[in-house]
Design a protein around this motif. Sequence first.
Motif, short mmCIF file in Angstrom:
data_model
loop_
_atom_site.label_atom_id
_atom_site.label_comp_id
_atom_site.label_asym_id
_atom_site.label_seq_id
_atom_site.Cartn_x
_atom_site.Cartn_y
_atom_site.Cartn_z
N LEU A 163 76.47 -8.83 -76.69
CA LEU A 163 75.17 -8.88 -77.72
C LEU A 163 74.11 -8.17 -77.16
CD1 LEU A 163 75.60 -12.53 -77.77
CD2 LEU A 163 76.33 -11.03 -79.47
N SER A 164 72.94 -7.93 -77.81
CA SER A 164 72.22 -6.98 -77.73
C SER A 164 70.78 -7.60 -77.12
CB SER A 164 71.70 -6.10 -79.14
OG SER A 164 70.45 -5.45 -78.92
N GLU A 165 70.63 -7.11 -76.01
CA GLU A 165 69.36 -7.62 -74.97
C GLU A 165 68.27 -6.56 -75.88
OE1 GLU A 165 72.87 -8.05 -72.58
OE2 GLU A 165 71.81 -6.38 -73.45
N GLN A 166 68.66 -5.49 -76.37
CA GLN A 166 67.50 -4.69 -76.84
C GLN A 166 67.05 -5.15 -78.07
OE1 GLN A 166 66.59 -1.52 -75.20
NE2 GLN A 166 64.89 -1.35 -76.59
N ASN A 167 67.63 -5.76 -78.72
CA ASN A 167 67.40 -6.56 -80.13
C ASN A 167 66.26 -7.39 -79.64
OD1 ASN A 167 69.14 -8.54 -82.52
ND2 ASN A 167 67.04 -7.99 -82.64
N LEU A 168 66.29 -8.24 -78.57
CA LEU A 168 65.40 -9.24 -78.12
C LEU A 168 64.06 -8.44 -77.50
CD1 LEU A 168 67.60 -11.75 -76.34
CD2 LEU A 168 66.62 -11.97 -78.61
N VAL A 169 64.27 -7.41 -76.83
CA VAL A 169 63.20 -6.58 -76.46
C VAL A 169 62.38 -6.14 -77.47
CG1 VAL A 169 62.63 -4.47 -75.03
CG2 VAL A 169 64.23 -5.89 -74.19
N ASP A 170 62.70 -5.71 -78.48
CA ASP A 170 61.96 -5.09 -79.39
C ASP A 170 61.40 -5.97 -80.57
OD1 ASP A 170 62.71 -2.68 -78.35
OD2 ASP A 170 64.56 -2.34 -79.79
N CYS A 171 62.19 -7.07 -80.97
CA CYS A 171 61.74 -7.98 -82.00
C CYS A 171 61.29 -9.37 -81.53
CB CYS A 171 63.31 -8.11 -82.67
SG CYS A 171 64.06 -6.87 -83.39
N THR A 172 60.88 -9.39 -80.33
CA THR A 172 60.26 -10.71 -79.97
C THR A 172 58.70 -10.83 -79.56
OG1 THR A 172 60.96 -11.09 -77.85
CG2 THR A 172 62.37 -11.85 -79.40
N ARG A 173 58.19 -9.62 -79.77
CA ARG A 173 57.09 -9.44 -79.42
C ARG A 173 55.82 -10.06 -80.37
NH1 ARG A 173 56.90 -3.34 -78.23
NH2 ARG A 173 58.70 -3.09 -79.54
N GLN A 174 56.16 -10.12 -81.46
CA GLN A 174 55.15 -10.54 -82.50
C GLN A 174 55.24 -12.13 -82.89
OE1 GLN A 174 58.32 -9.32 -83.29
NE2 GLN A 174 59.33 -10.33 -84.84
N SER A 175 54.50 -12.70 -83.22
CA SER A 175 54.27 -14.19 -83.53
C SER A 175 55.53 -14.74 -84.16
CB SER A 175 53.06 -14.41 -84.64
OG SER A 175 52.95 -15.65 -84.80
N PRO A 176 56.01 -15.77 -84.05
CA PRO A 176 55.55 -16.76 -82.98
C PRO A 176 56.11 -16.97 -81.66
CG PRO A 176 57.27 -17.89 -84.10
CD PRO A 176 57.18 -16.32 -84.50
N TYR A 177 56.80 -15.73 -81.31
CA TYR A 177 57.49 -15.55 -79.90
C TYR A 177 56.80 -15.07 -78.68
CZ TYR A 177 60.55 -16.08 -83.47
OH TYR A 177 61.29 -16.65 -84.86
N SER A 204 77.16 -3.00 -79.61
CA SER A 204 77.58 -1.78 -80.14
C SER A 204 76.56 -1.24 -81.20
CB SER A 204 78.96 -1.85 -80.82
OG SER A 204 79.00 -2.89 -81.73
N TYR A 205 76.19 -2.02 -82.10
CA TYR A 205 74.97 -1.51 -82.90
C TYR A 205 73.88 -1.36 -82.61
CZ TYR A 205 71.74 -1.47 -86.64
OH TYR A 205 70.57 -1.33 -87.53
N TYR A 206 73.36 -2.01 -81.63
CA TYR A 206 72.08 -2.04 -81.22
C TYR A 206 71.94 -2.08 -79.52
CZ TYR A 206 67.02 -3.21 -81.97
OH TYR A 206 65.57 -3.27 -82.07
N PRO A 207 72.36 -0.73 -79.21
CA PRO A 207 72.49 -0.57 -77.53
C PRO A 207 71.17 -0.61 -76.84
CG PRO A 207 72.85 1.60 -78.64
CD PRO A 207 72.62 0.51 -79.84
N TYR A 208 71.43 -1.01 -75.51
CA TYR A 208 70.32 -1.14 -74.59
C TYR A 208 69.90 0.26 -74.13
CZ TYR A 208 67.33 -3.00 -70.78
OH TYR A 208 66.34 -2.97 -70.00
N GLN A 209 68.31 0.41 -74.24
CA GLN A 209 67.71 1.64 -74.00
C GLN A 209 66.77 1.62 -72.96
OE1 GLN A 209 66.24 2.04 -78.30
NE2 GLN A 209 67.38 3.96 -78.07
N ASP A 210 66.59 0.67 -72.28
CA ASP A 210 65.81 0.61 -70.98
C ASP A 210 64.32 0.76 -71.13
OD1 ASP A 210 65.20 0.40 -68.36
OD2 ASP A 210 66.10 2.16 -67.66
#
Length: 333
Positions: A163-177, A204-210
């Motif tokens: 699963l994609s860690e990058q998905n979390l890094v990019d998408c949880t910076r906004q409200s309410p997270y 595989s769809y949303y790879p980690y980019q550091d």
Amino acid sequence: MKAVIVILALVGFAQATNFKDVLKAEFKSFKVKHGKIYKDIYEELQRMQIFKDNMVLIERHNKRFAAGEETYEMGVNHFTDMSASEFKRLMLTNMTTDYLKEDIDNIYNVSARAGIPSGVDWRYSGAVPPVKDQGSCGSCWAFSAIGALESHHFLKKGQRVSLSEQNLVDCTRQSPYYNSGCVSGWTDKAYEYIRDNGGINTASYYPYQDKENSCRYNRNYIGSKISGYVTIPRGNEYALASAVANEGPVSVCIDSSHFQFYKGGVFNNPSCSKNTNHCVVVDGYGTDKFGGDYWLARNSWGPNWGQNGYIRMARNRNNQCSIASYAYYPLVV
């Protein structure tokens, strides 16, 4: 008498010179092994001095370990050319607990469970994915949340999925997270996002980019879904052990300020604070004949750190390093 003093001084000089030569050779090998390339000769000299200082620290600690005065061993790894302050700045996060509240509807009920086995290791079940590497991004919280979720997905569905860690890094910076990408974040907020979002993308769809990027979640590439998460009662190590034994790997956030050179054994450091600056996954627990009770924790600093990417942390020692203070596992649907 003067002759004896001169001889002793020469012996001491020869030993010191030999030690310097050994350190210089070890630094050369270190650079090759870890692919270290520095921008100029000045940084090279600076890194070599830091390496030498750290080698002295490691050697002193390991002498105490050999004498039975320490329960864990230190060793050279890819952090050995970093100062302690640099390691904390680059690899650890600045986590504030001010906003955290326990969800009383989803607290683990240890009284509803029977006793626990003496030891557990989920790696032997096939439920534990390979150790990953977060790189220079302070995204440990995302790796911890995803690491536990990948295991629970396998236990629930019988499927191995990355699963994609990058998905979390990019998408949880906004409200309410309000997680902070490569700066800091919390696994409970990561799980709230996955629950509210209707899933998390595959790696595989949303790879980690550091690094942080704009959110590009795509509902056509969902790898797993959850209905929520369960909180372990704060500071209760028995409840954490029960959850690990009965439910599976658990995401935890801890103080890892002294992990830089960990190599093996049971990490028992009474100076470990109640603050938190890093998140890992508890994949099991057990007892070592020398180091005593321990937690088996999967880190996200690559397989060349610690014991193949793992650390065994002291268990049943007054919640050392806050191991049971911020612990969660997801409910896969």
